[in-house]
Design a protein around this motif. Structure first.
Motif, PDB file in Angstrom:
ATOM      1  N   ASP A  18       0.832  -1.198   0.000  1.00  9.94           N
ATOM      2  CA  ASP A  18       0.000   0.000   0.000  1.00  9.94           C
ATOM      3  C   ASP A  18       0.867   1.248   0.000  1.00  9.94           C
ATOM      4  OD1 ASP A  18      -2.313  -1.467   0.059  1.00  9.94           O
ATOM      5  OD2 ASP A  18      -2.717  -1.158   2.186  1.00  9.94           O
ATOM      6  N   ASP A  19       0.474   2.236  -0.789  1.00 14.06           N
ATOM      7  CA  ASP A  19       1.157   3.527  -0.830  1.00 14.06           C
ATOM      8  C   ASP A  19       0.672   4.355   0.360  1.00 14.06           C
ATOM      9  OD1 ASP A  19       2.165   6.039  -1.302  1.00 14.06           O
ATOM     10  OD2 ASP A  19       1.637   6.082  -3.431  1.00 14.06           O
ATOM     11  N   GLN A  20       1.421   4.295   1.453  1.00 15.33           N
ATOM     12  CA  GLN A  20       0.989   4.945   2.690  1.00 15.33           C
ATOM     13  C   GLN A  20       0.839   6.457   2.530  1.00 15.33           C
ATOM     14  OE1 GLN A  20       3.668   5.454   6.165  1.00 15.33           O
ATOM     15  NE2 GLN A  20       2.226   4.144   7.266  1.00 15.33           N
ATOM     16  N   ARG A  21       1.751   7.073   1.795  1.00 13.93           N
ATOM     17  CA  ARG A  21       1.667   8.518   1.614  1.00 13.93           C
ATOM     18  C   ARG A  21       0.386   8.915   0.904  1.00 13.93           C
ATOM     19  NH1 ARG A  21       6.378  10.104  -1.764  1.00 13.93           N
ATOM     20  NH2 ARG A  21       5.434  12.173  -1.647  1.00 13.93           N
ATOM     21  N   ALA A  22       0.001   8.162  -0.115  1.00 18.32           N
ATOM     22  CA  ALA A  22      -1.235   8.466  -0.829  1.00 18.32           C
ATOM     23  C   ALA A  22      -2.448   8.309   0.074  1.00 18.32           C
ATOM     24  CB  ALA A  22      -1.370   7.567  -2.055  1.00 18.32           C
ATOM     25  N   ILE A  23      -2.436   7.271   0.917  1.00 16.68           N
ATOM     26  CA  ILE A  23      -3.557   7.044   1.831  1.00 16.68           C
ATOM     27  C   ILE A  23      -3.647   8.167   2.853  1.00 16.68           C
ATOM     28  CG2 ILE A  23      -4.459   5.501   3.616  1.00 16.68           C
ATOM     29  CD1 ILE A  23      -3.164   3.181   1.999  1.00 16.68           C
ATOM     30  N   LYS A  24      -2.495   8.554   3.412  1.00 16.13           N
ATOM     31  CA  LYS A  24      -2.496   9.638   4.395  1.00 16.13           C
ATOM     32  C   LYS A  24      -2.915  10.967   3.769  1.00 16.13           C
ATOM     33  CE  LYS A  24       0.618   8.044   8.012  1.00 16.13           C
ATOM     34  NZ  LYS A  24       1.783   8.391   8.843  1.00 16.13           N
ATOM     35  N   GLN A  25      -2.688  11.109   2.472  1.00 15.90           N
ATOM     36  CA  GLN A  25      -3.069  12.347   1.794  1.00 15.90           C
ATOM     37  C   GLN A  25      -4.532  12.350   1.357  1.00 15.90           C
ATOM     38  OE1 GLN A  25      -0.234  13.159  -1.364  1.00 15.90           O
ATOM     39  NE2 GLN A  25       1.499  13.069   0.048  1.00 15.90           N
ATOM     40  N   GLY A  26      -5.271  11.297   1.754  1.00 18.70           N
ATOM     41  CA  GLY A  26      -6.705  11.328   1.545  1.00 18.70           C
ATOM     42  C   GLY A  26      -7.260  10.417   0.486  1.00 18.70           C
ATOM     43  N   ALA A  27      -6.484   9.479  -0.042  1.00 18.06           N
ATOM     44  CA  ALA A  27      -7.025   8.545  -1.041  1.00 18.06           C
ATOM     45  C   ALA A  27      -8.224   7.796  -0.452  1.00 18.06           C
ATOM     46  CB  ALA A  27      -5.945   7.554  -1.468  1.00 18.06           C
ATOM     47  N   GLY A  36      -7.545   7.003  -7.034  1.00 15.45           N
ATOM     48  CA  GLY A  36      -6.507   8.013  -7.109  1.00 15.45           C
ATOM     49  C   GLY A  36      -5.196   7.470  -7.644  1.00 15.45           C
ATOM     50  N   GLU A  37      -4.213   8.374  -7.698  1.00 16.77           N
ATOM     51  CA  GLU A  37      -2.904   8.039  -8.226  1.00 16.77           C
ATOM     52  C   GLU A  37      -1.900   7.827  -7.094  1.00 16.77           C
ATOM     53  OE1 GLU A  37      -2.188   7.550 -11.436  1.00 16.77           O
ATOM     54  OE2 GLU A  37      -4.334   7.847 -11.833  1.00 16.77           O
ATOM     55  N   PRO A  38      -0.976   6.882  -7.259  1.00 23.81           N
ATOM     56  CA  PRO A  38       0.067   6.690  -6.248  1.00 23.81           C
ATOM     57  C   PRO A  38       1.035   7.866  -6.233  1.00 23.81           C
ATOM     58  CG  PRO A  38       0.520   5.334  -8.170  1.00 23.81           C
ATOM     59  CD  PRO A  38      -0.833   5.943  -8.395  1.00 23.81           C
ATOM     60  N   VAL A  39       1.688   8.073  -5.094  1.00 26.00           N
ATOM     61  CA  VAL A  39       2.653   9.162  -4.978  1.00 26.00           C
ATOM     62  C   VAL A  39       4.043   8.669  -4.580  1.00 26.00           C
ATOM     63  CG1 VAL A  39       0.897  10.877  -4.444  1.00 26.00           C
ATOM     64  CG2 VAL A  39       1.981   9.621  -2.581  1.00 26.00           C
ATOM     65  N   PHE A  43       5.295   2.514  -7.186  1.00 29.16           N
ATOM     66  CA  PHE A  43       3.909   2.042  -7.166  1.00 29.16           C
ATOM     67  C   PHE A  43       3.216   2.357  -8.484  1.00 29.16           C
ATOM     68  CE2 PHE A  43       4.688   1.840  -2.661  1.00 29.16           C
ATOM     69  CZ  PHE A  43       3.785   0.903  -2.175  1.00 29.16           C
ATOM     70  N   ASP A  44       2.495   1.371  -9.019  1.00 30.29           N
ATOM     71  CA  ASP A  44       1.638   1.577 -10.178  1.00 30.29           C
ATOM     72  C   ASP A  44       0.203   1.862  -9.746  1.00 30.29           C
ATOM     73  OD1 ASP A  44       3.712   1.058 -12.050  1.00 30.29           O
ATOM     74  OD2 ASP A  44       3.433  -1.094 -11.724  1.00 30.29           O
ATOM     75  N   GLU A  45      -0.158   1.351  -8.559  1.00 31.00           N
ATOM     76  CA  GLU A  45      -1.473   1.589  -7.971  1.00 31.00           C
ATOM     77  C   GLU A  45      -1.259   1.887  -6.488  1.00 31.00           C
ATOM     78  OE1 GLU A  45      -4.190   1.590  -9.736  1.00 31.00           O
ATOM     79  OE2 GLU A  45      -3.441   0.660 -11.596  1.00 31.00           O
ATOM     80  N   ILE A  46      -2.264   2.503  -5.862  1.00 31.11           N
ATOM     81  CA  ILE A  46      -2.146   2.775  -4.427  1.00 31.11           C
ATOM     82  C   ILE A  46      -2.101   1.471  -3.646  1.00 31.11           C
ATOM     83  CG2 ILE A  46      -3.300   3.823  -2.437  1.00 31.11           C
ATOM     84  CD1 ILE A  46      -4.297   6.010  -4.312  1.00 31.11           C
ATOM     85  N   VAL A  72       7.621  -4.872   3.809  1.00 30.89           N
ATOM     86  CA  VAL A  72       6.449  -4.460   4.574  1.00 30.89           C
ATOM     87  C   VAL A  72       5.346  -3.923   3.670  1.00 30.89           C
ATOM     88  CG1 VAL A  72       7.792  -3.986   6.637  1.00 30.89           C
ATOM     89  CG2 VAL A  72       7.378  -2.146   4.996  1.00 30.89           C
ATOM     90  N   GLN A  73       4.137  -3.914   4.203  1.00 29.06           N
ATOM     91  CA  GLN A  73       2.965  -3.413   3.476  1.00 29.06           C
ATOM     92  C   GLN A  73       3.200  -1.988   2.965  1.00 29.06           C
ATOM     93  OE1 GLN A  73      -0.462  -3.169   6.009  1.00 29.06           O
ATOM     94  NE2 GLN A  73      -1.811  -2.356   4.422  1.00 29.06           N
ATOM     95  N   TYR A  74       3.756  -1.139   3.835  1.00 31.01           N
ATOM     96  CA  TYR A  74       3.978   0.256   3.462  1.00 31.01           C
ATOM     97  C   TYR A  74       5.417   0.450   2.994  1.00 31.01           C
ATOM     98  CZ  TYR A  74      -0.510   0.925   5.776  1.00 31.01           C
ATOM     99  OH  TYR A  74      -1.828   0.839   6.118  1.00 31.01           O
ATOM    100  N   SER A  75       5.810  -0.270   1.969  1.00 30.50           N
ATOM    101  CA  SER A  75       7.161  -0.169   1.430  1.00 30.50           C
ATOM    102  C   SER A  75       7.406   1.235   0.877  1.00 30.50           C
ATOM    103  CB  SER A  75       7.362  -1.202   0.321  1.00 30.50           C
ATOM    104  OG  SER A  75       7.420  -2.499   0.854  1.00 30.50           O
ATOM    105  N   GLY A  76       8.651   1.664   0.974  1.00 35.54           N
ATOM    106  CA  GLY A  76       9.022   2.966   0.452  1.00 35.54           C
ATOM    107  C   GLY A  76       8.620   4.125   1.332  1.00 35.54           C
ATOM    108  N   ALA A  77       8.026   3.865   2.511  1.00 38.76           N
ATOM    109  CA  ALA A  77       7.583   4.933   3.417  1.00 38.76           C
ATOM    110  C   ALA A  77       8.431   4.936   4.676  1.00 38.76           C
ATOM    111  CB  ALA A  77       6.113   4.740   3.782  1.00 38.76           C
ATOM    112  N   GLY A  78       8.529   6.094   5.312  1.00 41.56           N
ATOM    113  CA  GLY A  78       9.206   6.189   6.607  1.00 41.56           C
ATOM    114  C   GLY A  78      10.673   5.835   6.569  1.00 41.56           C
ATOM    115  N   GLY A  79      11.339   6.093   5.432  1.00 40.39           N
ATOM    116  CA  GLY A  79      12.766   5.826   5.339  1.00 40.39           C
ATOM    117  C   GLY A  79      13.121   4.411   4.953  1.00 40.39           C
ATOM    118  N   ARG A  80      12.160   3.616   4.498  1.00 42.39           N
ATOM    119  CA  ARG A  80      12.418   2.220   4.152  1.00 42.39           C
ATOM    120  C   ARG A  80      12.964   2.076   2.733  1.00 42.39           C
ATOM    121  NH1 ARG A  80       7.055   2.035   6.523  1.00 42.39           N
ATOM    122  NH2 ARG A  80       7.229   1.322   8.674  1.00 42.39           N
TER     123      ARG A  80
END
Length: 425
Positions: A18-27, A36-39, A43-46, A72-80
């Motif tokens: 899951d694209d955590q940043r996109a979800i936190k931004q209101g997806a 919506g679009e991934p950020v 990611f090709d999808e959120i 992890v589920q939220y790959s690429g987030a939080g410095g990963r």
């Protein structure tokens, strides 16, 4: 016994990326997916299917052992590390990694696993998922070669005395935070429910929705739990308390909210994971220290758990040294080699910080079983039930692996004692 071959096969993991940043931004959710679009890069999808690389290692006697690369589920987030794509990384395992490991002695687990930690390709370290999965297979190889348990191999490598009882398992409910939690109550799960509070909608504009949920937890646990059941509530809020209340975190409004959570959970203890996410490790530590100090000064007994920006061994060490949390999540795929998770748990020994051996719903049954041995070898404070978000399967996998390992170790110890008596006679 030599390692004679290493192979990688792309497969599926137990949940999704899951694209955590996109979800936190209101997806917004659209059924099981998101609109919506991934950020986040890659990611090709959120929300997209989770992937794994199944690693097979062949031993000289023909035995084949396995580990699973997972992220992890939220790959690429939080410095990963970036999103893990199996097809891209399979040639790395069958090429440079195989070249490094083939011909090595399978019994040299720590030396073999450390070789992956320092290995670089074009100046970059191996993706954490590769180090994680290959080291699991190396652990199994060492256990097979020595005719012992993976717990004993890890205990020898880490210098520990394994637990003699199962480590408390932490069940995660996913978004089905009522039905899945009721399942946990019926089974008497010791730590629960995670609850996936990752939006303002789920916590409430002023935190009221979470308070109502904690009150429900207390009431329902007493109705459904077995006799003598005393659960510990653990809720991951994905930084949402920070979104609702904002800094500073030691002010009365924030501390009073945590006091309300404590009252709602009474008589059971409660711990809150990831109360805020401020965007980098240094500021996250400062914010957690501020909150923890405010709670301590007010006599509020809610434990806080480090998650965001606590990914690597170095991150764990920084949070522990700063006394920024009551627990740190040792997020197993993010630490790379599985022995690094064990070392991170050990770093908490003798400190005020307990170690929660975590990970992600997006792992596999193979990596979950491997982590059960880390939990036993280090006697961690708690261990995550994984993979998946259905609860029952992950709980069965982790709990049963610990129970069967403890039973095997007890049988072998009794047999050793019998043999020693016979030799003396």
């Amino acid at each position: 016994m030599e390692l004679t071959g290493i192979h990688a096969t792309p497969g599926y993991s137990g949940f999704f990326f899951d694209d955590q940043r996109a979800i936190k931004q209101g997806a917004q959710q659209d059924g099981f997916t998101y609109e919506g679009e991934p950020v986040t890069d890659g990611f090709d999808e959120i929300r997209q299917a989770g992937e794994t690389l199944i690693v097979d290692i062949e031993l000289a006697d023909g035995t084949v052992v396995r580990g699973d690369c997972a992220a992890v589920q939220y790959s690429g987030a939080g410095g990963r590390d970036p999103l893990f794509q199996a097809e891209e990384y399979a040639p790395v395992i069958e090429g440079p990694v195989a070249d490094e490991l083939e011909g090595r002695d399978a019994t040299d687990f720590l030396e073999n696993a450390e070789a992956l930690e320092v290995m670089q390709i074009d100046g970059d370290r191996l993706h954490t998922a590769i180090r994680y999965g290959v080291s699991q297979a190396l652990l199994s190889a060492a256990a097979e070669a020595q005719h012992t348990t993976r717990t004993d191999v890890l205990a020898d490598a880490l210098g520990t005395e394994p637990a003699t009882e199962p480590v408390p398992v932490f069940g995660q409910s996913g978004d089905d935070r009522y039905n899945n939690t009721e399942k946990m109550f019926v089974k008497g799960v010791p730590v629960l429910p995670h609850a996936l509070i990752n939006s303002v909608e789920k916590i409430g504009e002023n935190g009221e929705t979470l308070l109502e949920y904690v009150e429900w937890l207390t009431e329902r646990s007493q109705e459904l739990g077995p006799d003598g059941y005393e659960p510990r509530f653990h809720i991951d809020v994905y930084g949402m308390i920070g979104e609702v209340f904002e800094a500073p975190y030691d002010r009365d409004e924030v501390v009073d909210y945590f006091a309300d959570l404590e009252d709602a959970a009474a008589p059971y203890p409660i711990q809150i994971e990831g109360p805020m996410d401020v965007g980098n490790r240094a500021d996250q530590i400062d914010a957690m220290v501020e909150l923890r100090q405010g709670l301590n000064d007010a006599g509020v007994g809610v434990d806080i758990v480090a998650d965001e920006w606590c990914n690597t061994f170095e991150d764990v060490r920084a949070f522990v040294d700063a006394e920024a949390a009551d627990l740190v999540q040792v997020k197993t795929p993010d630490l790379g080699g599985i022995h690094r998770s064990g070392q991170a748990v050990r770093y908490c020994e003798g400190t005020e910080t307990r170690a929660y051996l975590g990970g992600t719903c997006n792992e596999t049954e193979t990596s979950a079983r491997a982590c059960a041995h880390v939990a036993l070898a280090t006697n961690a404070a708690q261990v995550l039930a994984k993979p998946g978000m259905g609860f029952d399967e992950g709980y069965m996998i982790v709990e049963n692996e610990m129970r069967r390992t403890i039973a095997r170790r007890e049988r072998e110890q009794r047999q050793t004692g019998t043999d020693e008596v016979a030799a003396d006679d």
